[in-house]
Design a protein around this motif. Sequence first.
Motif, short mmCIF file in Angstrom:
data_model
loop_
_atom_site.label_atom_id
_atom_site.label_comp_id
_atom_site.label_asym_id
_atom_site.label_seq_id
_atom_site.Cartn_x
_atom_site.Cartn_y
_atom_site.Cartn_z
N GLY A 162 0.73 -1.30 -0.01
CA GLY A 162 0.08 0.08 0.30
C GLY A 162 0.72 1.31 0.17
O GLY A 162 0.93 2.13 -0.93
N VAL A 163 1.90 1.46 0.97
CA VAL A 163 2.61 2.70 1.23
C VAL A 163 3.73 3.12 -0.48
O VAL A 163 3.12 4.29 -0.58
N ALA A 164 3.97 1.88 -0.34
CA ALA A 164 5.17 2.10 -1.57
C ALA A 164 4.03 2.35 -2.36
O ALA A 164 4.55 3.17 -4.16
N GLY A 165 3.18 1.39 -3.02
CA GLY A 165 2.60 1.96 -3.78
C GLY A 165 1.73 3.29 -3.94
O GLY A 165 2.09 4.25 -5.01
N ALA A 166 1.31 3.84 -3.31
CA ALA A 166 0.88 5.45 -3.47
C ALA A 166 2.13 5.89 -3.46
O ALA A 166 2.18 7.29 -4.34
N PHE A 167 3.57 5.76 -2.88
CA PHE A 167 4.56 6.19 -3.72
C PHE A 167 5.12 6.29 -5.00
O PHE A 167 4.83 7.51 -5.35
N TRP A 182 9.75 1.98 -4.84
CA TRP A 182 10.93 2.48 -3.75
C TRP A 182 11.25 3.30 -4.27
O TRP A 182 11.59 4.42 -5.00
N ILE A 183 12.46 2.27 -5.47
CA ILE A 183 13.25 2.43 -5.75
C ILE A 183 13.34 3.32 -7.37
O ILE A 183 13.46 4.77 -7.26
N PHE A 184 12.37 2.55 -8.10
CA PHE A 184 11.61 3.31 -9.21
C PHE A 184 11.09 4.96 -9.01
O PHE A 184 11.02 5.03 -9.64
N GLY A 185 10.43 4.51 -8.07
CA GLY A 185 9.59 6.07 -7.55
C GLY A 185 10.62 7.14 -7.39
O GLY A 185 10.51 8.59 -7.42
N ALA A 186 11.97 6.95 -6.91
CA ALA A 186 12.81 7.24 -6.32
C ALA A 186 13.53 8.23 -7.57
O ALA A 186 13.97 9.78 -8.05
N LEU A 187 13.68 7.35 -8.39
CA LEU A 187 14.24 7.46 -10.22
C LEU A 187 12.75 8.06 -10.39
O LEU A 187 13.64 9.26 -11.16
N CYS A 188 11.72 8.44 -9.96
CA CYS A 188 10.65 9.26 -11.40
C CYS A 188 10.84 10.28 -10.73
O CYS A 188 10.77 11.14 -11.52
N PHE A 189 11.25 11.16 -9.43
CA PHE A 189 10.76 11.71 -8.93
C PHE A 189 12.22 12.62 -9.52
O PHE A 189 12.06 13.82 -9.92
N ALA A 219 2.32 8.41 -6.80
CA ALA A 219 2.61 9.79 -6.44
C ALA A 219 3.65 10.26 -7.49
O ALA A 219 3.55 11.36 -8.13
N SER A 220 4.75 9.53 -8.18
CA SER A 220 5.44 9.95 -8.23
C SER A 220 5.30 9.97 -10.49
O SER A 220 6.05 10.57 -10.70
N PHE A 221 4.84 8.24 -10.18
CA PHE A 221 4.46 9.03 -11.64
C PHE A 221 3.54 10.43 -12.11
O PHE A 221 3.61 10.58 -13.10
N TYR A 222 2.74 10.55 -10.72
CA TYR A 222 1.69 11.56 -11.55
C TYR A 222 2.90 13.51 -11.44
O TYR A 222 2.71 13.48 -12.44
N PHE A 223 3.64 12.81 -10.70
CA PHE A 223 4.62 14.03 -10.68
C PHE A 223 5.16 13.85 -11.83
O PHE A 223 5.47 15.26 -12.83
N ASN A 224 6.14 12.80 -12.43
CA ASN A 224 6.26 12.97 -13.63
C ASN A 224 5.88 13.38 -14.49
O ASN A 224 6.14 14.28 -15.62
#
Length: 202
Positions: A109-114, A179-186, A117-122
């Motif tokens: 859940g939390v990792a998916g939300a992160f 978490w890793i992929f989201g950070a790279l998206c940000f 969010a990164s997809f939305y920002f990117n």
Amino acid sequence: MLDRYARQIINPPLNWTGRRIAALGMSADTVTLIGLGLGLLAALMIAFGAATLALAPLLASRLADGLDGAVARATQKTDFGGYLDIAADFLFYGAIPFAFVVADPVANGVAGAFLLASFYFNGTSFLGYAILAEKNGHKTDAQGQKSLYYSNGILEGTETIVFFVILCIVPTYFAPLAWIFGALCFATALLRIYAAKQNYPT
């Protein structure tokens, strides 16, 4: 980062196939919707715990995503077709992480939300940059002929598809990979904003 190199390999067979599909009378928009349907089927399968089996419709959906542009080039490109394509892509990219959250909301859940969010920002940084480029008359064909400006980055379509494939193969590792992929998206989005500041300061 890898899209321009992937395009050099896949564009010739895609264009050949696109011409054959166009000759059958199928429109590019129809191919786009078929691809979206396959992508949503893959998401549904993931949500029900069949991530490995979801690989087949997931990859087929991405094949259709490449073919719709090839069909358009063989017939007639339209502004709506480009709009429909990007809208379908964004729905697909959101549906797959959401499906993993549905499959295991406690662990994912939390990792998916992160990740979402990164997809939305990117995605926002990508579309915003495209607007600035269009406003200033800039065009690029580095990723092939597109209906809007495609700014490159650390993560692009090729990397995202590879990421989804890995998730389907090892779904129990969704959280750390997200978490890793989201950070790279940000990071990709922030670098794109920096590029916009450098290229369009006024």
